[in-house]
Structures are given as C-alpha cells and as structure tokens.
Design an enzyme around this catalytic site. Structure first.
Site, mmCIF file in Angstrom:
data_model
loop_
_atom_site.group_PDB
_atom_site.id
_atom_site.type_symbol
_atom_site.label_atom_id
_atom_site.label_comp_id
_atom_site.label_asym_id
_atom_site.label_seq_id
_atom_site.Cartn_x
_atom_site.Cartn_y
_atom_site.Cartn_z
ATOM 1 N N CYS A 114 0.792 -1.225 0.000
ATOM 2 C CA CYS A 114 0.000 0.000 0.000
ATOM 3 C C CYS A 114 0.827 1.279 0.000
ATOM 4 C CB CYS A 114 -0.864 0.066 1.259
ATOM 5 S SG CYS A 114 -1.805 -1.397 1.564
ATOM 6 N N GLY A 120 0.872 0.209 -5.104
ATOM 7 C CA GLY A 120 -0.321 -0.615 -5.109
ATOM 8 C C GLY A 120 -1.197 -0.255 -6.285
ATOM 9 N N ASN A 161 -0.773 1.166 5.773
ATOM 10 C CA ASN A 161 0.298 0.509 5.014
ATOM 11 C C ASN A 161 1.080 -0.342 5.999
ATOM 12 O OD1 ASN A 161 3.432 1.596 3.504
ATOM 13 N ND2 ASN A 161 2.307 -0.275 3.207
ATOM 14 N N GLY A 162 1.150 -1.638 5.730
ATOM 15 C CA GLY A 162 1.874 -2.539 6.635
ATOM 16 C C GLY A 162 1.060 -3.784 6.871
ATOM 17 N N TYR A 169 14.277 -1.750 -3.661
ATOM 18 C CA TYR A 169 13.341 -1.904 -4.772
ATOM 19 C C TYR A 169 12.050 -1.103 -4.679
ATOM 20 C CZ TYR A 169 9.734 -4.070 -7.670
ATOM 21 O OH TYR A 169 8.696 -4.274 -8.532
#
Ligand code: SF4
Length: 503
Positions: free
Chosen positions: A16, A42, A117-118, A262
């Site tokens: 996310c 995402g 997010n996570g 990345y």
C-alpha cells in the site's frame, strides 16, 4: 489466460501507499495527485475519504488511481479541506472491493476513516479473540482489527483510543486516521514502513499539512518535505496545529531495507536518505564484491537502472540500455490465443540487438524472487547475441518471506531459500552470478546502528507471534538446471544469530 503484471515481473510487491491532507480547500484533488505519485505501491484498488467538517465522504474502487478518480464527478463528491487516500496491492485471491481502503466507520468515537500501510503479525489471533467477544468483521483485512480495538477502548479521546488499540497489535503500520476535523499520522514503534510529513501553501497563504508514504508525492505537488514521522510517533493534526504524541515504548527500529533496494521510487527520500543514492552505492559495492571482465553493463529496467549506473561507474565498464521496457502494459493482459502463448517477459522487455550482439554483458537487477523471470531475461539476452551473460543482483539472496506489509511468495517458492547461488546460476543459464552481501547492503543505506529490517535475507524476525516456517534443505525445492558452463561466485551473506524479542 489472464497474464498479470504482478506475475510477469516476479518481484516483491508492496501492499500500500497512503496520502493525507489537512487544511487545503482542494484536499481530495491533492489526495488524488498524491496517490497518483504513489501508484507503484499498489495498483489493485484505491480510495479517498474527505471531510467537510461535518460529514466524511468516501469513494473507493478496484483499479488504478487514474481510472478511478478521472471518472466524471468523482472528485467533486469528495468535498472539504481534509482527506486521506490509500492505494492497495492485493494478492490474486484477495481482490474484493470490501478490502479496499480507506475503511470508514461510525463508532462510539465518532466518524473515523483509516488507511493502513503494513501488516499486523498478530491480527489473526486478535480477530479470533474479538469474534469470540462478539465483534463482527466486514473484511478480511488486518486493518479492521485496529478498528474494533479502537471502538472497544475505554479512552475518552481518539488519540488515547488509538494508542490503546495500537499498543495491542504487533507488526508494521504506517497509519492515517481521519475524523471530521482531525488528521492522525502514526508509525509503529519499529518503523517498518515509511511515512513522511510535508507542507504546502494554500491559495489563502496558510500552510496545509500533508502526510505521505514517500516524498515523491510531495514533489509532484511542489510541497515542502518537513520530516519523517518518527517510529512510535503519533501526529495529531488539528486547527490548533501539530501535536506529537509518543504512544508506545521505544523499540529497536526495523525500517524495511527493501524500500531502498526496490519498493520506493528512486526520487524519494526514505528513512532520511535518498533512495537513488542507496541504489547507486549498491551498484558500486556490487562491482567491488563481484567484478568480472565484460564489455557492457545493462540494467533490467526500470528498477535495476540506478544500481547498474553505480556498477558501471565503479567498474568503468560502459553503461548501455540494452533492454527496453514497454511501459504501457496494463495490470492485466489477456493473451490472444493458445497459438501465441507465454509472451512472458517479452511483453515487458525487448533487447536492443545492436548493443548486445557479440558483447560480454553484465546484467544488473535488484532482486531474484522465484528466478523464473530472470531466467527468461538471461535467455533473451543470449538470443540477442550476447557472448557472455553475467548476472549481478543488488541485494543478498532472498531466503524468507516478509510478514510486515510486503507481498512475498512462500518460502518454498523463493529460489534462494533452497538453492545455493551456484545452483541458481545454473538455473538462470548465466555465466556467473553475484549478489551483493548483507554488510554491503547495510553500508549502502548507511545503517551503522542496526536500524533496518533485513529479515527476508536472514530469516530472523524482530517480532514475536510470527508463524515462522522451519528452514530445511528440501529436495522438492531443488531446481532442474539446464546444462551450461558456469563460473559460480559465492555469496558473502551475513547470517546473524541474535533475535531481538520484545513483549
Ligand atoms: Fe522489508 Fe524484507 Fe523486512 Fe519485509 S522482511 S520489512 S521486505 S526487509
């Protein structure tokens, strides 16, 4: 057959991206643009919740940010000067709109929207407990556990209730919470995922506050990057200004090192450091650790480019864009017929024969996950006439899944989990293979204090309650390698033995 871009690139995928706005008359428009800049985090669904001071307004849908919010009238239905947005990646079986975020609820703490997010490592355990106590879950997202814990908290104000809820969960969260008149930005005490604070002048000359997963979202808006939200910090942004609340005891930081390898965009500043700088340094260190005589350095675009630049600069071997990426492949591609099957990597990459033919090529990529895509790329470069193909990877072998908000295959699917670099080199059909070492990776992100999570390279996890698989050499994980002449190179990966365990 539907060919997904996720399966095509064989990379890890972040779950996310989040973006928040406080105090700007065009909050939803800014959130839309912010999400647009965070689209790489995402691509399956996206949503925005805005507040006009009285009501919360939600729009979320499956698809990419542009296709969702360019629909006529959508942004106009999101009025107000506060907004949070969320863009989500989900795995193939889990694409329900139900799990799209932000989540919006009306509970005893008022109207609240959350974007997360996570990944929580004890969400399943909490879900069982909460269901036993009568909670009814609407989604299968771990974020909903936070929602139920929040509603059950006895704290009188939202910051207290959020603190209560978050102190009961484990794992990774960079969280945005919106009420009618407040924006909260919270990062877990280990700081796995990034979250940054920014500022933007409004047309009336006031400052609007912005919060985002990455600084590249601020650049798009000409906003000013202020600072990171610190691990274990809760920012409460209201008309009275910004309040910084420490809601949890200090813990050893575990910032995701793979954000620098990345995930994040190279033009972002993540964990206080330029991602591009880290990647170029990785390329330089890779060249020092795994030199080879060759004619050209070719990146696997786009993510392999900065490391390849670093490798070329350090080795003084010319950098060439010997592979061209098609940027217009969508999220899904329907193969036209059985007769032309398995376009595979060709949909995304095409070699420049004039650059590659007759050359000894160093192919630089950021990671190998299953190895299947890398193998196709090596074959493609050989077919374009390369005399030799030497693969160089700007991270250590990925041996273990991520439990902290990154979609990874199972351990059995990770090629480096059950295969040595020599075996992987044979599988790829490369002349040699070299991974950067873990100490070099830490050096590239300037990690002198052990502030980064490296669990996917070590198999050692910093949190309790993770269902760790036992790492055993399994014959069924071995690869059938084509017969090629190779010159293998041993990876110097560090294997730490200490596990930090905290209650
Ligand atoms: Fe990042 Fe890997 Fe740690 Fe997951 S396990 S948070 S991908 S470093």
């Amino acid at each position: 057959m539907i060919f997904t871009s996720a399966s095509a690139d064989d990379h890890f995928h972040d779950h996310c991206g989040v973006f928040g706005v406080f105090g700007h008359p065009e909050a939803a428009n800014l959130a839309y643009l912010g999400l647009y800049a965070l689209q790489h985090r995402g691509q399956e669904s996206a949503g925005i919740v805005s507040s006009d001071g009285t009501e919360l307004h939600l729009h979320r849908a499956m698809g990419e940010v542009e296709e969702i919010f360019q629909q006529p009238g959508v942004l106009a239905k999101l009025p107000g000067s506060l907004a949070i947005g969320h863009t989500r990646y989900s795995t193939a079986g889990d694409k329900a709109l139900l799990n799209a975020q932000p989540i919006m609820i009306d509970c005893n703490k008022g109207k609240v929207a959350l974007g997360h997010n996570g990944n929580l490592t004890n969400a399943a355990e909490w879900r069982r407990k909460l269901e036993h106590r009568g909670s009814i879950f609407q989604t299968n997202s771990d974020t909903e556990v936070i929602v139920h814990l929040l509603a059950r908290s006895a704290a009188r104000n939202l910051s207290g209730a959020l603190g209560d809820a978050l102190n009961q969960v484990e794992g990774a969260y960079s969280l945005l919470v919106l009420t009618q008149d407040e924006l909260y930005a919270v990062r877990d005490p280990r700081g796995f995922r990034p979250l940054v604070l920014g500022k933007l002048a409004t047309p009336a000359g006031f400052a609007a506050w912005l919060v985002a997963s990455e600084t590249c979202a601020f650049d798009l808006l000409n906003a000013h990057y202020v600072r990171e939200v610190a691990p274990g910090e809760m920012l409460r942004i209201s008309k009275s200004g910004i309040e910084s609340i420490r809601f949890a005891p200090e813990k050893q930081h575990q910032q995701c090192i793979f954000e620098h390898v990345y995930f994040s965009r190279p033009d972002s500043i993540i964990f206080g450091r330029s991602v591009n700088e880290s990647r170029e340094t990785l390329g330089r260190l890779l060249a020092r650790e795994h030199p080879v005589e060759a004619d050209i350095v070719v990146p696997v675009p786009d993510s392999g480019v900065p490391a390849a630049v670093g490798y070329a600069l350090e080795s003084k071997i010319p950098f060439r864009m010997g592979l061209i990426r098609n940027h217009y492949i969508g999220r899904t591609f329907i193969e036209p017929s059985q007769a032309i099957r398995n376009f595979g990597v060709k949909l995304k990459l095409n070699p420049v024969r004039g650059l590659i033919e007759g050359q000894r090529v160093i192919l630089v990529d950021d990671s190998i996950v299953r190895g299947t895509t890398s193998r196709k790329i090596v074959r493609m470069v050989r077919e374009a006439g390369a005399k030799e193909v030497h693969v160089r990877i700007s991270c250590p072998p990925t041996i273990s899944p991520c439990y902290y908000g990154v979609d990874t295959p199972t351990r059995e699917e990770l090629i480096a989990s059950f295969n040595t670099p020599e075996e992987i080199c044979k599988f790829l059909g490369a002349d040699s293979l070299g991974y950067v070492s873990l100490p070099a990776l830490k050096q590239a992100v300037a990690d002198t204090e052990g502030r980064f999570c490296t669990s996917c390279y070590t198999g050692v996890y910093p949190t309790d309650l993770v269902q760790l698989e036992v790492r055993e050499p399994a014959s069924n994980g071995k690869l059938e390698a084509p017969s090629v002449t190779i010159e293998n190179e041993r990876v110097a990966a560090e294997r730490p033995v200490a596990v930090e365990r905290e209650s």
